[in-house]
Motif scaffolding. Structure first.
Motif, PDB file in Angstrom:
ATOM      1  N   SER A  59       0.825  -1.206   0.000  1.00 55.46           N
ATOM      2  CA  SER A  59       0.000   0.000   0.000  1.00 55.46           C
ATOM      3  C   SER A  59       0.856   1.252   0.000  1.00 55.46           C
ATOM      4  O   SER A  59       1.983   1.262   0.509  1.00 55.46           O
ATOM      5  N   LEU A  60       0.325   2.288  -0.600  1.00 56.43           N
ATOM      6  CA  LEU A  60       0.897   3.623  -0.570  1.00 56.43           C
ATOM      7  C   LEU A  60       0.463   4.243   0.752  1.00 56.43           C
ATOM      8  O   LEU A  60      -0.734   4.350   1.017  1.00 56.43           O
ATOM      9  N   VAL A  61       1.416   4.601   1.605  1.00 63.54           N
ATOM     10  CA  VAL A  61       1.073   5.052   2.959  1.00 63.54           C
ATOM     11  C   VAL A  61       1.690   6.415   3.263  1.00 63.54           C
ATOM     12  O   VAL A  61       2.672   6.831   2.648  1.00 63.54           O
ATOM     13  N   ARG A  62       1.103   7.072   4.277  1.00 64.34           N
ATOM     14  CA  ARG A  62       1.520   8.431   4.628  1.00 64.34           C
ATOM     15  C   ARG A  62       1.308   8.650   6.119  1.00 64.34           C
ATOM     16  O   ARG A  62       0.334   8.162   6.697  1.00 64.34           O
ATOM     17  N   VAL A  63       2.242   9.393   6.738  1.00 67.39           N
ATOM     18  CA  VAL A  63       2.107   9.758   8.142  1.00 67.39           C
ATOM     19  C   VAL A  63       1.695  11.226   8.235  1.00 67.39           C
ATOM     20  O   VAL A  63       1.834  11.979   7.258  1.00 67.39           O
ATOM     21  N   PRO A  64       1.188  11.665   9.403  1.00 64.68           N
ATOM     22  CA  PRO A  64       0.695  13.044   9.523  1.00 64.68           C
ATOM     23  C   PRO A  64       1.739  14.113   9.205  1.00 64.68           C
ATOM     24  O   PRO A  64       1.377  15.203   8.724  1.00 64.68           O
ATOM     25  N   SER A  65       3.032  13.828   9.424  1.00 63.50           N
ATOM     26  CA  SER A  65       4.068  14.837   9.197  1.00 63.50           C
ATOM     27  C   SER A  65       4.441  15.007   7.731  1.00 63.50           C
ATOM     28  O   SER A  65       5.170  15.947   7.369  1.00 63.50           O
ATOM     29  N   ALA A  66       3.949  14.135   6.855  1.00 66.34           N
ATOM     30  CA  ALA A  66       4.318  14.188   5.437  1.00 66.34           C
ATOM     31  C   ALA A  66       3.628  15.354   4.734  1.00 66.34           C
ATOM     32  O   ALA A  66       2.491  15.712   5.051  1.00 66.34           O
ATOM     33  N   THR A  67       4.322  15.925   3.753  1.00 63.82           N
ATOM     34  CA  THR A  67       3.753  16.969   2.901  1.00 63.82           C
ATOM     35  C   THR A  67       3.616  16.435   1.486  1.00 63.82           C
ATOM     36  O   THR A  67       4.190  15.395   1.135  1.00 63.82           O
ATOM     37  N   ASP A  69       5.052  17.450  -1.015  1.00 68.28           N
ATOM     38  CA  ASP A  69       6.346  17.497  -1.689  1.00 68.28           C
ATOM     39  C   ASP A  69       7.289  16.380  -1.258  1.00 68.28           C
ATOM     40  O   ASP A  69       8.385  16.233  -1.814  1.00 68.28           O
ATOM     41  N   ASP A  70       6.891  15.583  -0.268  1.00 67.00           N
ATOM     42  CA  ASP A  70       7.723  14.470   0.184  1.00 67.00           C
ATOM     43  C   ASP A  70       7.611  13.302  -0.780  1.00 67.00           C
ATOM     44  O   ASP A  70       6.539  13.040  -1.346  1.00 67.00           O
ATOM     45  N   ARG A  71       8.726  12.577  -0.942  1.00 66.76           N
ATOM     46  CA  ARG A  71       8.686  11.341  -1.734  1.00 66.76           C
ATOM     47  C   ARG A  71       7.729  10.364  -1.064  1.00 66.76           C
ATOM     48  O   ARG A  71       7.750  10.193   0.153  1.00 66.76           O
ATOM     49  N   ALA A  72       6.889   9.727  -1.852  1.00 67.31           N
ATOM     50  CA  ALA A  72       5.882   8.816  -1.308  1.00 67.31           C
ATOM     51  C   ALA A  72       6.509   7.513  -0.835  1.00 67.31           C
ATOM     52  O   ALA A  72       7.616   7.139  -1.246  1.00 67.31           O
ATOM     53  N   LEU A  73       5.793   6.795   0.036  1.00 65.67           N
ATOM     54  CA  LEU A  73       6.252   5.536   0.610  1.00 65.67           C
ATOM     55  C   LEU A  73       5.293   4.405   0.268  1.00 65.67           C
ATOM     56  O   LEU A  73       4.071   4.586   0.281  1.00 65.67           O
ATOM     57  N   VAL A  74       5.852   3.226  -0.010  1.00 64.59           N
ATOM     58  CA  VAL A  74       5.066   2.002  -0.190  1.00 64.59           C
ATOM     59  C   VAL A  74       5.447   1.028   0.913  1.00 64.59           C
ATOM     60  O   VAL A  74       6.632   0.812   1.183  1.00 64.59           O
ATOM     61  N   LEU A  75       4.436   0.429   1.523  1.00 67.52           N
ATOM     62  CA  LEU A  75       4.621  -0.487   2.643  1.00 67.52           C
ATOM     63  C   LEU A  75       4.246  -1.910   2.248  1.00 67.52           C
ATOM     64  O   LEU A  75       3.193  -2.143   1.652  1.00 67.52           O
ATOM     65  N   THR A  76       5.115  -2.861   2.576  1.00 65.97           N
ATOM     66  CA  THR A  76       4.818  -4.277   2.390  1.00 65.97           C
ATOM     67  C   THR A  76       5.569  -5.056   3.467  1.00 65.97           C
ATOM     68  O   THR A  76       6.081  -4.476   4.419  1.00 65.97           O
ATOM     69  N   ASN A  77       5.637  -6.374   3.332  1.00 70.29           N
ATOM     70  CA  ASN A  77       6.317  -7.198   4.339  1.00 70.29           C
ATOM     71  C   ASN A  77       7.827  -7.259   4.133  1.00 70.29           C
ATOM     72  O   ASN A  77       8.330  -7.118   3.005  1.00 70.29           O
ATOM     73  N   GLY A  78       8.546  -7.558   5.212  1.00 69.34           N
ATOM     74  CA  GLY A  78       9.972  -7.813   5.106  1.00 69.34           C
ATOM     75  C   GLY A  78      10.258  -9.015   4.238  1.00 69.34           C
ATOM     76  O   GLY A  78      11.234  -9.036   3.481  1.00 69.34           O
ATOM     77  N   HIS A  79       9.392 -10.028   4.327  1.00 68.86           N
ATOM     78  CA  HIS A  79       9.657 -11.237   3.547  1.00 68.86           C
ATOM     79  C   HIS A  79       9.353 -11.078   2.067  1.00 68.86           C
ATOM     80  O   HIS A  79       9.589 -11.987   1.275  1.00 68.86           O
ATOM     81  N   GLY A 140       2.175  14.445  -3.864  1.00 68.62           N
ATOM     82  CA  GLY A 140       1.421  15.376  -4.702  1.00 68.62           C
ATOM     83  C   GLY A 140       1.401  14.963  -6.152  1.00 68.62           C
ATOM     84  O   GLY A 140       0.362  15.061  -6.827  1.00 68.62           O
ATOM     85  N   GLU A 141       2.542  14.483  -6.668  1.00 70.65           N
ATOM     86  CA  GLU A 141       2.610  14.055  -8.061  1.00 70.65           C
ATOM     87  C   GLU A 141       1.711  12.857  -8.319  1.00 70.65           C
ATOM     88  O   GLU A 141       1.033  12.784  -9.358  1.00 70.65           O
ATOM     89  N   ILE A 142       1.688  11.921  -7.391  1.00 67.47           N
ATOM     90  CA  ILE A 142       0.846  10.730  -7.562  1.00 67.47           C
ATOM     91  C   ILE A 142      -0.627  11.108  -7.556  1.00 67.47           C
ATOM     92  O   ILE A 142      -1.416  10.635  -8.392  1.00 67.47           O
ATOM     93  N   ARG A 143      -1.016  11.971  -6.628  1.00 63.58           N
ATOM     94  CA  ARG A 143      -2.420  12.373  -6.572  1.00 63.58           C
ATOM     95  C   ARG A 143      -2.832  13.161  -7.813  1.00 63.58           C
ATOM     96  O   ARG A 143      -3.927  12.971  -8.360  1.00 63.58           O
ATOM     97  N   GLN A 144      -1.936  14.034  -8.291  1.00 70.15           N
ATOM     98  CA  GLN A 144      -2.246  14.837  -9.474  1.00 70.15           C
ATOM     99  C   GLN A 144      -2.336  13.975 -10.724  1.00 70.15           C
ATOM    100  O   GLN A 144      -3.225  14.164 -11.564  1.00 70.15           O
ATOM    101  N   GLN A 145      -1.432  12.997 -10.858  1.00 66.93           N
ATOM    102  CA  GLN A 145      -1.397  12.186 -12.070  1.00 66.93           C
ATOM    103  C   GLN A 145      -2.451  11.096 -12.092  1.00 66.93           C
ATOM    104  O   GLN A 145      -3.043  10.815 -13.145  1.00 66.93           O
ATOM    105  N   TYR A 146      -2.697  10.472 -10.912  1.00 59.65           N
ATOM    106  CA  TYR A 146      -3.589   9.308 -10.884  1.00 59.65           C
ATOM    107  C   TYR A 146      -4.880   9.521 -10.101  1.00 59.65           C
ATOM    108  O   TYR A 146      -5.759   8.658 -10.128  1.00 59.65           O
ATOM    109  N   GLY A 147      -4.972  10.621  -9.380  1.00 56.21           N
ATOM    110  CA  GLY A 147      -6.168  10.867  -8.574  1.00 56.21           C
ATOM    111  C   GLY A 147      -6.263   9.949  -7.374  1.00 56.21           C
ATOM    112  O   GLY A 147      -7.361   9.719  -6.853  1.00 56.21           O
ATOM    113  N   ILE A 148      -5.121   9.430  -6.911  1.00 59.89           N
ATOM    114  CA  ILE A 148      -5.085   8.481  -5.792  1.00 59.89           C
ATOM    115  C   ILE A 148      -4.315   9.097  -4.622  1.00 59.89           C
ATOM    116  O   ILE A 148      -3.182   9.566  -4.793  1.00 59.89           O
TER     117      ILE A 148
END
Length: 285
Positions: A59-67, A69-79, A140-148
């Protein structure tokens, strides 16, 4: 778990054959590998913010401190890490990556675009089971380009009885159940995870669902990451996690799935960067 094994841990290990357990989509990962039995669709669950990996979900995830302009994060398992499952005690930080992820539409039927990682920001299978990728694109780029928009990571400990959805981008399917309770230690082969989430029976997760966000259906926030299930009723073996209580009592629940909480991870992310200094509880290199 020996490195040559492919865990079904609800995912599929790179270069492995399909299997089921860590729930990847290939064999020897207890991260379960995809099987032909897909879960029944869950009504009113949005797939917006979920991604599909080559062997797992995420999943594409975000914490409250993110703006934006921050590079987005994807979360999955260590394995689900492309270079192989981290060994017990191993912690990986700031490792280059060029992994790609398919970003799903809200109905889960289509990929709306491809996201690309630049860095493995953090990965481990010690105490928890997590890989966090930093992407080349900003929120911001992901939301602007894909609406997600990214899914919000909860900053609070989940609660027993909470209704949840386990949303798999790999299968484009979701499971609906509740948090049954919490496990002081969950043991599988050589790995130990702490304060794991146990599902109620309806969430019979399968291979390929590894890394799926576990979403609190009331808040829409991610409270955990799906990672394994006991397939055969064995005790503490690969694909057969066991629960170990504070007094050392061992319990096995065949067919029951588990997830690793994410509220601790949320405290370690500043914008889109891991900060392992206190009060971050994650294992350190």
């Amino acid at each position: 778990m020996p490195r040559h094994l492919t865990r079904r841990l609800l995912g599929v290990a790179a270069g492995a054959t399909l299997a089921a357990g860590l729930l990847t989509a290939a064999a020897p990962t207890a991260l379960a590998a995809p099987t032909t039995d897909r879960p029944a669709p869950v009504a009113d669950v949005s797939f917006a913010g979920t991604v599909a990996l080559s062997n797992c979900s995420g999943s594409l995830v975000r914490v409250p401190s993110a703006t934006d302009d921050d590079r987005a994060l994807v979360l999955t398992n260590g394995h689900c890490l492309e270079s192989g499952m981290p060994g017990p005690g191993e912690v990986i930080v700031d490792q280059p990556s060029h992994r790609t992820f398919s970003l799903l539409s809200a109905d889960g039927r289509d990929s709306v675009g491809t996201l690309t990682a630049t860095t493995v920001e953090y990965s481990t299978m010690t105490d928890t089971d997590v890989t966090l990728y930093q992407l080349s694109q900003t929120y911001g780029e992901i939301r602007q380009q894909y609406g997600i928009a990214a899914l919000a990571l909860s900053t609070g400990h989940p609660t027993a009885g909470t209704d949840i959805a386990v949303v798999s981008g790999y299968w484009q399917q979701a499971y609906s159940c509740a948090i049954d309770g919490f496990v002081p230690e969950l043991h599988e082969a050589d790995w130990v995870w702490k304060d794991s989430v146990r599902y109620t029976e309806p969430c019979h997760v399968i291979g390929g669902t590894s890394g799926s966000p576990v979403v609190d259906t009331a808040t829409g926030q991610v409270v955990a990451i799906n990672n394994t299930t006991n397939e055969d009723g064995e005790q503490c073996t690969l694909n057969n996690p066991c629960e170990v209580a504070a007094d050392g009592t061992v319990t096995v629940h065949q067919g029951i799935g588990y997830a690793e909480e994410t509220y601790g991870l949320a405290t370690c992310i500043q914008g889109s960067t891991i900060d392992l200094t206190a009060p971050c509880p994650l294992p350190k290199p």
